[in-house]
Scaffold this active site. Structure first.
Site, short mmCIF file in Angstrom:
data_model
loop_
_atom_site.label_atom_id
_atom_site.label_comp_id
_atom_site.label_asym_id
_atom_site.label_seq_id
_atom_site.Cartn_x
_atom_site.Cartn_y
_atom_site.Cartn_z
N HIS A 90 0.98 0.20 1.38
CA HIS A 90 0.77 -1.23 1.61
C HIS A 90 -0.69 -1.63 1.57
O HIS A 90 -1.01 -2.81 1.64
CB HIS A 90 1.38 -1.66 2.95
C1 UD1 Z 1 -1.26 -5.52 8.43
C2 UD1 Z 1 -2.61 -4.92 8.86
C3 UD1 Z 1 -2.68 -3.47 8.45
C4 UD1 Z 1 -1.47 -2.71 8.96
C5 UD1 Z 1 -0.21 -3.40 8.47
C6 UD1 Z 1 1.05 -2.72 8.97
C7 UD1 Z 1 -4.50 -6.48 8.81
C8 UD1 Z 1 -5.76 -6.83 8.11
N1 UD1 Z 1 -3.71 -5.60 8.20
O1 UD1 Z 1 -1.23 -5.48 7.00
O2 UD1 Z 1 -3.85 -2.90 9.02
O3 UD1 Z 1 -1.54 -1.39 8.49
O4 UD1 Z 1 -0.21 -4.75 8.94
O5 UD1 Z 1 2.20 -3.19 8.33
O6 UD1 Z 1 -4.26 -6.97 9.89
N2 UD1 Z 1 4.64 -10.39 5.17
C9 UD1 Z 1 5.96 -10.75 5.23
N3 UD1 Z 1 6.61 -10.70 6.43
C10 UD1 Z 1 6.00 -10.32 7.57
C11 UD1 Z 1 4.65 -9.95 7.51
C12 UD1 Z 1 3.98 -9.99 6.31
O7 UD1 Z 1 6.57 -11.11 4.22
O8 UD1 Z 1 6.66 -10.28 8.63
C13 UD1 Z 1 3.94 -10.42 3.88
C14 UD1 Z 1 3.29 -11.76 3.58
O9 UD1 Z 1 3.33 -11.97 2.21
C15 UD1 Z 1 1.86 -11.50 4.01
C16 UD1 Z 1 1.67 -10.04 3.61
O10 UD1 Z 1 2.93 -9.44 3.88
O11 UD1 Z 1 0.93 -12.35 3.38
C17 UD1 Z 1 0.59 -9.33 4.35
O12 UD1 Z 1 0.80 -9.41 5.76
P1 UD1 Z 1 -0.45 -9.25 6.76
O13 UD1 Z 1 0.00 -9.29 8.17
O14 UD1 Z 1 -1.54 -10.19 6.37
O15 UD1 Z 1 -1.02 -7.82 6.42
P2 UD1 Z 1 -0.26 -6.44 6.20
O16 UD1 Z 1 -0.40 -6.04 4.78
O17 UD1 Z 1 1.10 -6.44 6.80
#
Ligand code: UD1
Length: 389
Positions: free
Chosen positions: A206
């Site tokens: 990821h």
């Molecule tokens: C976040 C953390 C990362 C951690 C990871 C665990 C930061 C900078 N990154 O990354 O350190 O390892 O979580 O999973 O805080 N999305 C969904 N549903 C959700 C959550 C996210 O669809 O419930 C999608 C959305 O498109 C979103 C993308 O995932 O924009 C990224 O989510 P985000 O929380 O920004 O970062 P992660 O990649 O999950």
């Protein structure tokens, strides 16, 4: 002692589960849980709360997704008035996600002491958003709880007062051990059609550096396809990666529950797994390939070989004591290292010091013995504060 614990993303939920259980054993602590809403899908959030028996949060800030600046700012904007009205004696944050940084920053500017669990880890790679979150959170926290010796050296080197540092072990491993009776009973094998001794590998990806650039992701997928001639590869897919995979389009998807009919073959993508299913699946894998930090730690304790598809790790103890090797994302190297590891699996040299399932107990004892004090509490009430709708 009123302690506000703040969590926002999957790995945070795993870390707060043992901490919250431990705090609830002490009548002198009033634990309050705030969910920032950084992760919000049922499979990314609710499922972890039920798997890890965490009580529903008292407050959910509902910040959702956004750019780093927006997500961080939204947590701060929504959290500030809540912390002012709760006026806790301590804010407890875990890990290195945007919610961690935003919560610590909000609390410390209100004069509320901050404790950071899993402090001091460093990849020394400032292109990782998590590295910035770690550096800033550690610099402003009042009490820092460390999971491994490298963290102690890093923080002393950065000039952090050693009175603030406590090497306590790893709360993620507390969760792994406390919930063992539950993950051992997971039905994921049956649901995927895996026989007891079927060999398979598990992949998780990821990190923006691996999944955001289509060519990089395609190269990794090609390596996995080649490796899957030797054993099936199960790939629970983070929601941010799914659209990319569908666009690249040469992977198969499987719904757990189909297993009775179809034994997995090749690279098989799955929707995100809950905590118990994920640990169960990793526990019997021949090999795990990942770019996650927590999984490097969990495979270390499970004794399962782990290849980290990154250029660095902030958790070097998983290499010195565990089964982890950091191999980068070059496709040729992934295949070579994976085949070599399957043929000659590493021998784990026992769990790292203090990874014994008692980290949460140590943390709570320290909090009770040395009630942290931050800048004068008066800041909470005397700061001028304008609320914008
Ligand atoms: C976040 C953390 C990362 C951690 C990871 C665990 C930061 C900078 N990154 O990354 O350190 O390892 O979580 O999973 O805080 N999305 C969904 N549903 C959700 C959550 C996210 O669809 O419930 C999608 C959305 O498109 C979103 C993308 O995932 O924009 C990224 O989510 P985000 O929380 O920004 O970062 P992660 O990649 O999950």
């Amino acid at each position: 002692m009123k302690i506000v614990t703040i969590a926002g993303a999957r790995p945070n939920f795993v870390k707060i589960a043992p901490l919250f259980q431990e705090m609830r054993r002490h009548a002198s602590i009033t634990p309050i849980l705030i969910h920032t809403g950084q992760h919000y899908d049922a499979v990314m959030s609710d499922r972890f709360f039920s798997d890890l028996e965490i009580q529903p949060p008292h407050i959910n800030l509902g910040v959702g997704s956004g750019s780093h600046a927006i997500q961080t700012a939204e947590v701060m904007r929504r959290l500030e008035p809540i912390l002012i009205s709760l006026s806790p004696e301590l804010v407890l944050v875990v890990g290195d996600v945007n919610s961690t940084l935003a919560s610590a920053l909000t609390a410390v500017k209100l004069g509320i002491p901050v404790a950071h669990v899993e402090a001091g880890l460093r990849s020394f790679d400032r292109t990782m958003p998590e590295e910035i979150n770690r550096l800033v959170t550690d610099a402003i926290s009042d009490v820092l709880f460390l999971s491994e010796e490298s963290a102690l050296n890093n923080l002393l080197h950065e000039g952090i007062d050693k009175e603030k540092l406590h090497l306590v072990g790893n709360v993620m491993i507390d969760a792994l051990q406390w919930f063992k009776p539950r993950w051992e009973r997971s039905s994921i094998f049956w649901r995927l059609g895996l026989e007891v001794r079927s060999p398979y590998a598990v992949v998780t990806l990821h990190r923006p550096s691996n999944v955001d650039e289509p060519n990089t992701l395609l190269n990794i997928l090609n390596a996995l396809q080649e490796l899957s001639r030797n054993l099936p590869i199960l790939f629970p897919v983070h929601p941010r990666v799914k659209p990319q995979l569908l666009r690249l389009g040469h992977v198969a998807w499987m719904e757990p529950g189909e297993g009775k009919r179809c034994f997995p073959q090749g690279v098989v993508c799955l929707d995100p797994l809950g905590y118990l299913d994920c640990i169960a699946l990793m526990s019997r894998a021949r090999l795990v390939l990942t770019d996650s930090g927590g999984i490097q730690e969990e495979t270390t304790v499970l004794g399962v070989p782990c290849l980290t598809l990154r250029e660095n790790t902030e958790r070097p103890v998983t290499v010195t004591h565990g089964t982890n090797r950091v191999i980068g994302s070059d496709p040729g190297r992934i295949v070579r290292e994976a085949l070599r590891t399957l043929e000659h699996p590493p021998h784990p040299s026992g769990p790292p010091p203090l990874w014994d399932g008692r980290a949460a107990e140590r943390i709570v004892r320290i909090l009770l013995e040395h009630r942290p004090t931050g800048p004068p509490q008066a800041m909470v009430t005397t700061n001028s504060f304008t609320q914008h709708s």
